[in-house]
Design an enzyme around this catalytic site. Structure first.
Site, PDB file in Angstrom:
ATOM      1  N   HIS A   1       0.851  -1.210   0.000  1.00 39.28           N
ATOM      2  CA  HIS A   1       0.000   0.000   0.000  1.00 39.28           C
ATOM      3  C   HIS A   1       0.872   1.239   0.000  1.00 39.28           C
ATOM      4  O   HIS A   1       2.090   1.151   0.144  1.00 39.28           O
ATOM      5  CB  HIS A   1      -1.004  -0.026   1.155  1.00 39.28           C
TER       6      HIS A   1
ATOM      7  N   HIS B   1       1.417   3.957   1.885  1.00 39.88           N
ATOM      8  CA  HIS B   1       1.968   4.753   2.992  1.00 39.88           C
ATOM      9  C   HIS B   1       3.492   4.850   2.913  1.00 39.88           C
ATOM     10  O   HIS B   1       4.175   3.902   2.544  1.00 39.88           O
ATOM     11  CB  HIS B   1       1.532   4.176   4.345  1.00 39.88           C
TER      12      HIS B   1
ATOM     13  N   ASP C   1       5.919   4.912   5.020  1.00 40.72           N
ATOM     14  CA  ASP C   1       6.805   3.984   5.743  1.00 40.72           C
ATOM     15  C   ASP C   1       6.868   2.607   5.059  1.00 40.72           C
ATOM     16  O   ASP C   1       7.574   1.714   5.522  1.00 40.72           O
ATOM     17  CB  ASP C   1       6.414   3.856   7.232  1.00 40.72           C
ATOM     18  N   HIS C   2       6.138   2.466   3.946  1.00 39.25           N
ATOM     19  CA  HIS C   2       6.184   1.225   3.155  1.00 39.25           C
ATOM     20  C   HIS C   2       6.783   1.450   1.766  1.00 39.25           C
ATOM     21  O   HIS C   2       7.056   0.499   1.052  1.00 39.25           O
ATOM     22  CB  HIS C   2       4.776   0.630   3.018  1.00 39.25           C
TER      23      HIS C   2
ATOM     24  N   HIS D   1      -7.471  -0.713   5.499  1.00 37.19           N
ATOM     25  CA  HIS D   1      -6.457   0.214   6.021  1.00 37.19           C
ATOM     26  C   HIS D   1      -6.263   1.343   5.004  1.00 37.19           C
ATOM     27  O   HIS D   1      -6.319   2.518   5.340  1.00 37.19           O
ATOM     28  CB  HIS D   1      -5.165  -0.564   6.257  1.00 37.19           C
TER      29      HIS D   1
ATOM     30  N   ASP E   1      -0.176  -3.767   6.276  1.00 40.04           N
ATOM     31  CA  ASP E   1      -0.816  -3.229   7.484  1.00 40.04           C
ATOM     32  C   ASP E   1      -2.269  -3.680   7.600  1.00 40.04           C
ATOM     33  O   ASP E   1      -3.101  -2.983   8.189  1.00 40.04           O
ATOM     34  CB  ASP E   1      -0.765  -1.694   7.479  1.00 40.04           C
TER      35      ASP E   1
ATOM     36  N   HIS F   1       4.433  -4.454  11.310  1.00 38.04           N
ATOM     37  CA  HIS F   1       4.738  -3.659  12.512  1.00 38.04           C
ATOM     38  C   HIS F   1       4.831  -4.541  13.751  1.00 38.04           C
ATOM     39  O   HIS F   1       4.062  -5.484  13.899  1.00 38.04           O
ATOM     40  CB  HIS F   1       3.667  -2.580  12.758  1.00 38.04           C
TER      41      HIS F   1
HETATM   42 ZN    ZN Z   1      -0.078   1.778   6.449  1.00 40.14          ZN
END
Ligand code: ZN
Length: 257
Positions: free
Chosen positions: A53, A55, A57-58, A109, A131, A169
């Site tokens: 996805h 985001h 941090d990915h 998410h 996530d 995570h």
């Molecule tokens: Zn995420």
């Protein structure tokens, strides 16, 4: 024989790397540096980058890794991933490291979130779920509805019990505190919490987990169990069907301290 490595990044992310001692794939590289370190240490060539996805941090390390290694990038067609990448939809297949990864759409998410599933890595199925699913929890509903997330988690829950689930995570201990609040008589949960606390004391990851394990302890895969329905109704008396029970548990978790 393939080797699976969780590369820690930021405060609590894992960038999952799978390799055959020559070639590697990495999932959701939010940061290029720790991935480059592992590639150099183990003398691996990065073939493939899988993204679940959009985001940051990915995806933050995608451009640098693609530019420095020539790896091919695959990501959800419905999301804004650093280009160029191969856009994927439900049931598309990514072939890499001699494995076929099946794409599973798991909105909730984010609205275009996907997961990657392959039926046999060293004798067990393997899932990269981003996530969507965590050990003892699930992702926050930033873009999707409770109905979408419940349907997505139902898809993951239907995978074989021995599926190795690589969540992104290290939220397990805080998830389990909430899980015990909504599922207090679950003995398996108490035992699992002690096990995970021990792992964290030794700075070990609590991940990967398995689908069978999550079915026993994860409140978001257990929302149809009488104990969870009753807890949901304590939080929201109007929680009466599958979706409203799930929504109540998710809302409760959002404000749980
Ligand atoms: Zn995420």
């Amino acid at each position: 024989m393939l080797t699976l490595i969780p590369i820690p990044a930021f405060a609590d992310n894992y960038l999952w790397l799978l390799h055959d001692s020559r070639r590697a794939l990495v999932v959701d590289p939010g940061d290029a540096t720790p991935v480059q370190q592992v590639l150099a240490e183990l003398n691996l060539k990065l073939d493939t980058i899988l993204v679940t996805h959009h985001h940051r941090d990915h995806t933050g390390g995608v451009d640098e890794l693609r530019n420095t290694t020539g790896a091919k990038v695959y990501g959800p067609a419905a999301e804004n991933i650093p280009k160029p990448f191969d856009p994927l939809d439900e049931k598309d297949v990514v072939n890499t490291l001699g494995l076929d990864f099946q794409v599973i759409e798991v909105p909730g998410h984010t609205s275009g979130h996907i997961a990657f599933y392959t039926p046999d890595v060293n004798g067990k199925p393997l899932l990269f779920c981003g996530d969507t699913l965590f050990s003892g929890g699930c992702g926050r509903l930033f873009e999707g509805t409770p109905a979408q997330m419940l349907a997505s988690l139902d898809k993951l829950a239907a995978l074989p019990g021995n599926t190795v689930a690589c969540c992104t995570h290290e939220y397990t201990l805080s998830n389990l505190r909430f899980a015990l609040a909504v599922d207090p008589d679950n003995q398996t949960l108490t035992t699992y919490q002690m096990y995970c606390e021990k792992l964290r004391e030794q700075q070990q990851p609590t991940l990967p987990t398995s689908i069978a394990q999550e079915l026993l302890i994860n409140p978001f895969l257990r929302t149809r169990q009488p104990a969870l329905v009753s807890s949901a109704q304590h939080f929201d008396a109007a929680a009466h069907d599958d979706v409203s029970v799930f929504a109540a548990i998710r809302q409760w978790k959002d404000q749980f301290k």
